[in-house]
Design a protein around this motif. Structure first.
Motif, mmCIF file in Angstrom:
data_model
loop_
_atom_site.group_PDB
_atom_site.id
_atom_site.type_symbol
_atom_site.label_atom_id
_atom_site.label_comp_id
_atom_site.label_asym_id
_atom_site.label_seq_id
_atom_site.Cartn_x
_atom_site.Cartn_y
_atom_site.Cartn_z
ATOM 1 N N TYR A 162 0.883 -1.277 -0.067
ATOM 2 C CA TYR A 162 -0.105 -0.079 -0.060
ATOM 3 C C TYR A 162 0.713 1.205 0.091
ATOM 4 O O TYR A 162 0.474 2.079 -0.722
ATOM 5 C CB TYR A 162 -0.949 -0.162 1.393
ATOM 6 N N GLU A 163 1.864 1.344 0.806
ATOM 7 C CA GLU A 163 2.754 2.490 0.880
ATOM 8 C C GLU A 163 3.354 2.617 -0.285
ATOM 9 O O GLU A 163 3.959 3.710 -0.841
ATOM 10 C CB GLU A 163 3.846 2.301 2.121
ATOM 11 N N ALA A 164 3.780 1.560 -1.047
ATOM 12 C CA ALA A 164 4.513 1.636 -2.215
ATOM 13 C C ALA A 164 3.854 2.131 -3.287
ATOM 14 O O ALA A 164 4.192 2.853 -4.173
ATOM 15 C CB ALA A 164 5.086 0.141 -2.838
ATOM 16 N N VAL A 165 2.562 2.031 -3.380
ATOM 17 C CA VAL A 165 1.616 2.671 -4.393
ATOM 18 C C VAL A 165 1.503 3.963 -4.040
ATOM 19 O O VAL A 165 1.273 4.982 -4.947
ATOM 20 C CB VAL A 165 0.085 1.796 -4.312
ATOM 21 N N ILE A 166 1.158 4.153 -2.837
ATOM 22 C CA ILE A 166 1.100 5.802 -2.304
ATOM 23 C C ILE A 166 2.342 6.786 -2.785
ATOM 24 O O ILE A 166 2.139 7.608 -3.257
ATOM 25 C CB ILE A 166 0.662 5.980 -0.812
ATOM 26 N N LYS A 167 3.581 5.786 -2.469
ATOM 27 C CA LYS A 167 4.794 6.686 -2.732
ATOM 28 C C LYS A 167 5.274 6.622 -4.077
ATOM 29 O O LYS A 167 6.109 7.183 -4.718
ATOM 30 C CB LYS A 167 5.740 6.218 -1.930
ATOM 31 N N ARG A 168 4.445 5.753 -4.974
ATOM 32 C CA ARG A 168 4.974 5.385 -6.461
ATOM 33 C C ARG A 168 6.273 4.945 -6.453
ATOM 34 O O ARG A 168 7.171 5.218 -7.300
ATOM 35 C CB ARG A 168 4.762 6.704 -7.324
ATOM 36 N N ASP A 169 6.679 4.061 -5.635
ATOM 37 C CA ASP A 169 7.748 3.113 -5.462
ATOM 38 C C ASP A 169 7.464 2.042 -6.196
ATOM 39 O O ASP A 169 7.522 0.966 -6.079
ATOM 40 C CB ASP A 169 8.017 2.708 -4.045
ATOM 41 N N TYR A 170 7.903 2.328 -7.580
ATOM 42 C CA TYR A 170 7.573 0.950 -8.763
ATOM 43 C C TYR A 170 8.223 -0.282 -8.641
ATOM 44 O O TYR A 170 7.864 -1.205 -8.937
ATOM 45 C CB TYR A 170 7.678 1.954 -10.282
ATOM 46 N N PRO A 171 9.460 -0.251 -8.125
ATOM 47 C CA PRO A 171 10.224 -1.362 -8.030
ATOM 48 C C PRO A 171 9.417 -2.224 -7.150
ATOM 49 O O PRO A 171 9.321 -3.657 -7.249
ATOM 50 C CB PRO A 171 11.679 -0.997 -7.646
ATOM 51 N N ILE A 172 8.901 -1.810 -5.818
ATOM 52 C CA ILE A 172 8.174 -2.627 -5.050
ATOM 53 C C ILE A 172 6.822 -3.023 -5.530
ATOM 54 O O ILE A 172 6.368 -4.053 -5.483
ATOM 55 C CB ILE A 172 7.981 -1.761 -3.743
ATOM 56 N N VAL A 173 6.266 -2.049 -6.055
ATOM 57 C CA VAL A 173 5.049 -2.200 -6.813
ATOM 58 C C VAL A 173 4.978 -3.480 -7.818
ATOM 59 O O VAL A 173 4.345 -4.585 -7.922
ATOM 60 C CB VAL A 173 4.193 -1.175 -7.533
ATOM 61 N N MET A 174 6.046 -3.443 -8.935
ATOM 62 C CA MET A 174 6.009 -4.213 -9.760
ATOM 63 C C MET A 174 6.804 -5.720 -9.296
ATOM 64 O O MET A 174 6.399 -6.740 -9.680
ATOM 65 C CB MET A 174 6.675 -3.859 -11.066
ATOM 66 N N GLY A 175 7.692 -5.610 -8.228
ATOM 67 C CA GLY A 175 8.242 -6.727 -7.741
ATOM 68 C C GLY A 175 7.420 -7.678 -7.036
ATOM 69 O O GLY A 175 7.446 -8.658 -7.030
ATOM 70 N N THR A 176 6.678 -6.942 -6.110
ATOM 71 C CA THR A 176 5.622 -7.690 -5.355
ATOM 72 C C THR A 176 4.477 -8.090 -6.092
ATOM 73 O O THR A 176 3.858 -9.263 -5.852
ATOM 74 C CB THR A 176 5.026 -6.566 -4.064
ATOM 75 N N LEU A 177 3.986 -7.429 -7.151
ATOM 76 C CA LEU A 177 2.908 -7.988 -8.184
ATOM 77 C C LEU A 177 3.455 -9.331 -8.659
ATOM 78 O O LEU A 177 2.807 -10.141 -8.879
ATOM 79 C CB LEU A 177 2.772 -6.857 -9.119
ATOM 80 N N PHE A 178 4.920 -9.119 -9.257
ATOM 81 C CA PHE A 178 5.394 -10.395 -10.105
ATOM 82 C C PHE A 178 5.299 -11.648 -8.865
ATOM 83 O O PHE A 178 5.183 -12.761 -9.406
ATOM 84 C CB PHE A 178 6.654 -10.057 -10.476
ATOM 85 N N PHE A 179 5.746 -11.432 -7.805
ATOM 86 C CA PHE A 179 5.915 -12.554 -6.863
ATOM 87 C C PHE A 179 4.656 -12.835 -6.370
ATOM 88 O O PHE A 179 4.333 -14.364 -6.586
ATOM 89 C CB PHE A 179 6.662 -11.957 -5.477
ATOM 90 N N PHE A 180 3.701 -11.969 -6.122
ATOM 91 C CA PHE A 180 2.354 -12.486 -5.627
ATOM 92 C C PHE A 180 1.569 -13.466 -7.050
ATOM 93 O O PHE A 180 0.823 -14.397 -6.668
ATOM 94 C CB PHE A 180 1.417 -11.448 -5.264
ATOM 95 N N SER A 181 1.771 -12.779 -8.018
ATOM 96 C CA SER A 181 1.003 -13.501 -9.321
ATOM 97 C C SER A 181 1.726 -14.689 -9.709
ATOM 98 O O SER A 181 0.845 -15.861 -9.908
ATOM 99 C CB SER A 181 1.540 -12.449 -10.760
ATOM 100 N N LEU A 182 2.878 -15.011 -9.609
ATOM 101 C CA LEU A 182 3.556 -16.238 -9.652
ATOM 102 C C LEU A 182 3.078 -17.237 -8.667
ATOM 103 O O LEU A 182 2.610 -18.264 -8.872
ATOM 104 C CB LEU A 182 5.021 -16.150 -9.512
ATOM 105 N N ILE A 183 2.941 -16.825 -7.355
ATOM 106 C CA ILE A 183 2.601 -17.847 -6.141
ATOM 107 C C ILE A 183 1.214 -18.066 -6.497
ATOM 108 O O ILE A 183 0.690 -19.166 -6.276
ATOM 109 C CB ILE A 183 2.454 -16.704 -4.997
ATOM 110 N N ALA A 184 0.204 -17.269 -6.960
ATOM 111 C CA ALA A 184 -1.311 -17.324 -7.336
ATOM 112 C C ALA A 184 -1.335 -18.499 -8.336
ATOM 113 O O ALA A 184 -2.121 -19.446 -8.440
ATOM 114 C CB ALA A 184 -1.886 -16.007 -7.650
ATOM 115 N N LEU A 185 -0.563 -18.273 -9.434
ATOM 116 C CA LEU A 185 -0.644 -19.395 -10.555
ATOM 117 C C LEU A 185 -0.088 -20.684 -10.002
ATOM 118 O O LEU A 185 -0.773 -21.738 -10.563
ATOM 119 C CB LEU A 185 0.183 -18.826 -11.619
#
Length: 370
Positions: A323-346
């Motif tokens: 949440y804080e990464a989205v607010i701060k526009r910390d894109y490496p955290i946004v994209m990195g956590t999205l990649f990790f969560f998506s991989l785990i979900a698949l």
């Protein structure tokens, strides 16, 4: 594992690649149009510092920049802090965050890094995304794993009991209790619990923040366990109370549906006891829809559902980090956590399909037969 099932698994693993690429591509494109990125935030911060400095000639250093490279300092005898940031400094900031490159080039660099499981460096924490995720994992593991197992260990037996006693006082009373719990949002319940039991206007029975006490290192093993569970009690109560209703009613309804089928009457007519009919025949078939949601529920409990609870109880986990990464526009955290969560979900979805085969031999994948 048969050859046909192995082919199915390999095919699903192969299909994960375009799925991940699609998720990352869509998110990356959205990110490009979101205002208030890290460059804009840095420029705004610099301009704000300049305004507060008035006539001062003290410059503002860029994060990661070399000493002496202050923005707005006196250069060649001319102070430019009050009129803004010149183009040279803007380009320096863009280069610092990697925005000096075209979008497609940044995207392909990100994909190459992700293929090596390198999630990049945070813009604002000066740490790698992996390191930040490891720091937040204890909280997410504690909330997710405990809430998941508590929910299943209570809801499944309760659903079975309700099905066996369908229409009884026990069934009606438990339905009322779990539906009331389902109707109360977790964060609302959290506020109520903190007011009554967390040092609000009434009792100070539970801690307000953190996963452990400050004297954790001085406690015995038993003391550490008690302290850990003491801190987790209220957050877990908020998380699991609303989860009971769905799983309990799903278990009850699937059990009732199976009990009314013809094969149950046949088993009873053969002289089998009610316990054997229930546990060996009915339960196995009733477990299929429950198993369907097992991996997804585990991943969901582990990674997603605790943002408001983490904030309310001051627990610094993955939900709050994202949440804080989205607010701060910390894109490496946004994209990195999205990649990790998506991989785990698949992967969880694949495991879900494989569990179907284990629970119900009638399920076949591309000609696979048990």
């Amino acid at each position: 594992m048969s050859i046909s099932l192995l082919k199915y698994v390999l095919k699903r693993l192969f299909l994960m690649v375009p799925t991940l690429l699609g998720i990352l591509t869509v998110t990356f494109l959205i990110v490009q149009f979101v205002p208030g990125g890290p460059v804009e935030q840095m420029l705004q911060m610099i301009k704000g510092d300049h305004s507060s400095m008035g006539g001062s000639n003290t410059g503002v250093s860029l994060p990661g920049a070399s000493p002496g490279s202050e923005v707005g300092s006196k250069g060649s005898g001319v102070y430019r802090g009050r009129v803004g940031v010149d183009e040279e400094r803007i380009e320096e900031i863009k280069k610092l965050y990697g925005f000096d490159k075209p979008a497609h080039e940044r995207f392909f660099e990100m994909i190459i890094s992700f293929s090596k499981f390198d999630l990049g460096e945070s813009f604002f924490y000066n740490k790698s995304v992996w390191e930040l995720m490891k720091e937040k994992l204890p909280v997410s593991i504690s909330l997710g794993v405990w809430s998941f197992f508590i929910t299943y260990l209570i809801s499944v037996p309760l659903g079975i009991s309700k099905a066996v006693r369908h229409g009884s006082t026990f069934d009606l009373a438990t339905s009322l209790i779990i539906l009331v719990g389902y109707a109360i949002p977790g964060f609302v319940l959290g506020v109520i619990l903190l007011v009554f039991f967390g040092g609000g206007n009434f009792l100070q029975l539970f801690p307000l923040r953190g996963l452990t006490s400050e004297d954790w290192d001085q406690l015995t093993i038993l003391g550490k366990l008690i302290d850990y569970l003491w801190h987790l009690f209220l957050p877990l109560l908020c998380l699991v109370l609303g989860s009971f209703a769905v799983l309990t009613m799903l278990t009850k309804n699937t059990m009732l549906e199976e009990i009314r089928k013809q094969y149950v009457l046949t088993a009873r007519s053969k002289g089998l006891t009610e316990k054997v009919v229930l546990w060996r025949h009915v339960l196995r078939n009733a477990l299929i829809p429950i198993i369907t949601g097992f991996p997804a529920a585990f991943v969901g409990a582990f990674f997603t559902g605790a943002l408001l609870i983490e904030t309310l109880f001051s627990l610094d986990g993955l939900g709050l980090l994202s949440y804080e990464a989205v607010i701060k526009r910390d894109y490496p955290i946004v994209m990195g956590t999205l990649f990790f969560f998506s991989l785990i979900a698949l992967v969880a979805k694949l495991l879900n399909d494989l569990l179907y085969v284990l629970v119900d031999p009638r399920v076949q994948f591309e000609g696979h037969k048990n």
